[in-house]
Scaffold this motif. Sequence first.
Motif, short mmCIF file in Angstrom:
data_model
loop_
_atom_site.label_atom_id
_atom_site.label_comp_id
_atom_site.label_asym_id
_atom_site.label_seq_id
_atom_site.Cartn_x
_atom_site.Cartn_y
_atom_site.Cartn_z
N LYS A 1 35.59 47.77 31.69
CA LYS A 1 35.62 48.19 33.10
C LYS A 1 35.39 49.69 33.24
CE LYS A 1 38.46 48.13 37.29
NZ LYS A 1 39.70 47.61 37.92
N LYS A 2 36.09 50.49 32.42
CA LYS A 2 35.93 51.94 32.50
C LYS A 2 34.51 52.36 32.16
CE LYS A 2 40.79 53.04 31.51
NZ LYS A 2 41.73 53.59 30.53
N GLY A 3 33.93 51.71 31.17
CA GLY A 3 32.56 52.02 30.79
C GLY A 3 31.59 51.74 31.92
N ILE A 4 31.81 50.63 32.64
CA ILE A 4 30.95 50.26 33.76
C ILE A 4 31.08 51.26 34.90
CG2 ILE A 4 30.64 48.56 35.60
CD1 ILE A 4 31.27 46.39 33.49
N PHE B 1 33.98 47.86 41.86
CA PHE B 1 34.51 47.68 40.51
C PHE B 1 35.88 48.34 40.35
CE2 PHE B 1 30.38 46.17 39.13
CZ PHE B 1 30.70 45.35 38.06
N ILE B 2 36.06 49.49 40.99
CA ILE B 2 37.36 50.17 40.92
C ILE B 2 38.46 49.29 41.49
CG2 ILE B 2 38.68 52.12 41.84
CD1 ILE B 2 36.08 53.78 41.63
N ARG B 3 38.15 48.56 42.54
CA ARG B 3 39.14 47.75 43.23
C ARG B 3 39.30 46.35 42.64
NH1 ARG B 3 40.65 49.51 48.30
NH2 ARG B 3 42.20 47.85 48.02
N THR B 4 38.48 45.99 41.66
CA THR B 4 38.48 44.62 41.11
C THR B 4 39.07 44.60 39.70
OG1 THR B 4 36.50 44.06 42.37
CG2 THR B 4 37.07 42.60 40.53
N LYS B 5 39.93 43.64 39.42
CA LYS B 5 40.51 43.47 38.09
C LYS B 5 39.60 42.58 37.26
CE LYS B 5 44.70 42.10 35.60
NZ LYS B 5 46.08 41.57 35.72
N LEU B 6 39.17 43.08 36.11
CA LEU B 6 38.31 42.32 35.22
C LEU B 6 39.06 41.95 33.94
CD1 LEU B 6 34.95 44.34 35.35
CD2 LEU B 6 35.53 42.26 36.60
N PRO B 7 38.79 40.76 33.39
CA PRO B 7 39.45 40.38 32.13
C PRO B 7 38.91 41.21 30.98
CG PRO B 7 37.83 38.73 32.75
CD PRO B 7 37.93 39.68 33.91
N GLU B 8 39.79 41.73 30.14
CA GLU B 8 39.39 42.48 28.94
C GLU B 8 39.48 41.53 27.76
OE1 GLU B 8 37.98 45.74 26.73
OE2 GLU B 8 38.05 45.32 28.88
N ILE B 9 38.37 41.36 27.05
CA ILE B 9 38.28 40.36 25.99
C ILE B 9 38.38 41.01 24.62
CG2 ILE B 9 36.88 38.48 25.05
CD1 ILE B 9 37.70 38.04 27.93
N LYS B 10 39.14 40.39 23.70
CA LYS B 10 39.16 40.81 22.30
C LYS B 10 38.12 40.00 21.56
CE LYS B 10 44.03 42.21 22.16
NZ LYS B 10 45.35 42.01 21.50
N GLU B 11 37.09 40.69 21.08
CA GLU B 11 35.90 40.00 20.56
C GLU B 11 36.21 39.08 19.39
OE1 GLU B 11 36.21 43.20 21.04
OE2 GLU B 11 34.67 43.89 22.45
N ALA B 12 37.06 39.53 18.46
CA ALA B 12 37.36 38.71 17.28
C ALA B 12 37.98 37.37 17.69
CB ALA B 12 38.29 39.46 16.34
N LYS C 1 38.61 29.56 33.73
CA LYS C 1 37.16 29.59 33.80
C LYS C 1 36.69 30.24 35.10
CE LYS C 1 36.01 25.71 30.79
NZ LYS C 1 35.31 24.40 30.69
N ASN C 2 37.45 30.02 36.21
CA ASN C 2 37.08 30.61 37.49
C ASN C 2 37.10 32.13 37.42
OD1 ASN C 2 36.66 28.18 38.78
ND2 ASN C 2 38.75 28.02 39.54
N LYS C 3 38.11 32.69 36.72
CA LYS C 3 38.17 34.14 36.59
C LYS C 3 37.03 34.66 35.73
CE LYS C 3 43.12 34.76 37.44
NZ LYS C 3 44.40 35.28 36.92
N TYR C 4 36.68 33.93 34.68
CA TYR C 4 35.52 34.29 33.88
C TYR C 4 34.26 34.25 34.73
CZ TYR C 4 37.83 34.23 29.28
OH TYR C 4 38.61 34.50 28.19
N LEU C 5 34.15 33.23 35.59
CA LEU C 5 32.97 33.06 36.41
C LEU C 5 32.80 34.23 37.38
CD1 LEU C 5 30.58 31.30 37.25
CD2 LEU C 5 32.11 30.11 38.85
N PHE C 6 33.89 34.65 38.01
CA PHE C 6 33.81 35.77 38.95
C PHE C 6 33.42 37.05 38.23
CE2 PHE C 6 35.75 39.42 41.13
CZ PHE C 6 35.08 39.33 42.34
N ALA C 7 34.05 37.30 37.07
CA ALA C 7 33.72 38.49 36.29
C ALA C 7 32.26 38.47 35.86
CB ALA C 7 34.64 38.59 35.07
#
Length: 413
Positions: free
Chosen positions: A72-75, A188-199, A3-9
């Motif tokens: 991330k790439k889109g952002i 954003f380039i330097r930060t790792k973001l979680p990639e979510i599978k919507e389904a 949850k903490n990683k979700y919160l930061f993202a």
Amino acid sequence: MSKNKYLFAFALVTSLFFIWGFTYGLLDVLNKHFQVTLNVTKTRSTLLQAAYFGAYFLIGLIGVFVNKFDYKKGIIFGLLLFAIGAFLFYPAAESYNFNYFLLALFILAAGCGCLETTANPYVTVLGDPAKSANRLNLSQCFNGLGSFCGPFIASWLFFSDGNSDNLDSVKNVYLVIGVVVLAIAFLFIRTKLPEIKEAEAEHLSAEEDKKPLGQHPHFIFGVIAQFFYIAAQVGVAALFINYCTESGLKIDNALASTLLGVALFLFAAGRFIGTALMRIFAPQVLLTFYALVNVVLCGIVLLHFNWISIGALMGIFLFESIMFPTIFALGIKGLGSHTKKAASFMIMSIVGGAIVPAVMGFLADKYTTAFSYVIPMVCFVIVAWYGWRGYAIGLDPHDQNAGEKLQIDLSKH
């Protein structure tokens, strides 16, 4: 993913909402400023909105066909486009050419469109699906704060002594914006973001996830509702300063810009209030009620009762505050792997903000600015219908109670 990683993202992505809200807040003040400094008509000045939201349409159209990018790439791509557009304001101001401003704004808005195409759906899937509308409304609160800050800064810089008849403040403001956006892109380039599978995030079965996007009527009607909502929102704000200065109350451009800032403060406050109210009321219920209130307020604006009508005009901002994120969340809910493509269509619907203000500008030039507000009145009627019925039309027989389930799930959180 913790949850903490979700919160930061979530926090990092939410910062983007403030940035594009701030630039949108500047846009409506630029309308009046360019009417003065570049001697353009009200109809021509609304080409700013056409360029801004036309870029959204183009980016959404591209996203429909090219939606394999990760969030991330889109952002990052959106931030870079954003910065380029902001920097182009400097040579446009040096040339005193309105068409160059349209080009710079188009590129900047294309960057904003990329950010919205990625950030809005990313927020909806970044956690519990039942809280998607609440989460998006919370992020959009900061968009409202940015929109509120923009006119205040613009009224101080653009209409202060020595700046009201030149473009020096415009080029300096956008130069600073470009630098800030580049800094955020680097972060954003330097930060790792979680990639979510919507389904997986929405717990959909394989059969549900394979259902074609066009067979989700709640999404189709959501796109239509979003078109008319954005049309209303942009039109209401685009001619706000003109409405105030033509009221006969001796309101000048600076005071009108300040009033616009107050109206956008109400917009921001409405987002926070709406997010809280969604713990009690279902999002679609609030959407319907708020839209109906705005139909009445538009009627008061049409009657031109001096300060009463100006107060009603400002009140529209309060009650339109939850509409974009609520329509967006209701429209893309349960779409699984179609989420990114659906988000692109939702962003394309923002083209309503490019078309309708021009119609309002024409009516304002031909008749009165007050009369032009009949257009947003009609738009809010359509939004009210979507909240009342459109969000649940065409559900599959085995999902006939899904509309009720959606209301229960969203109202609990």
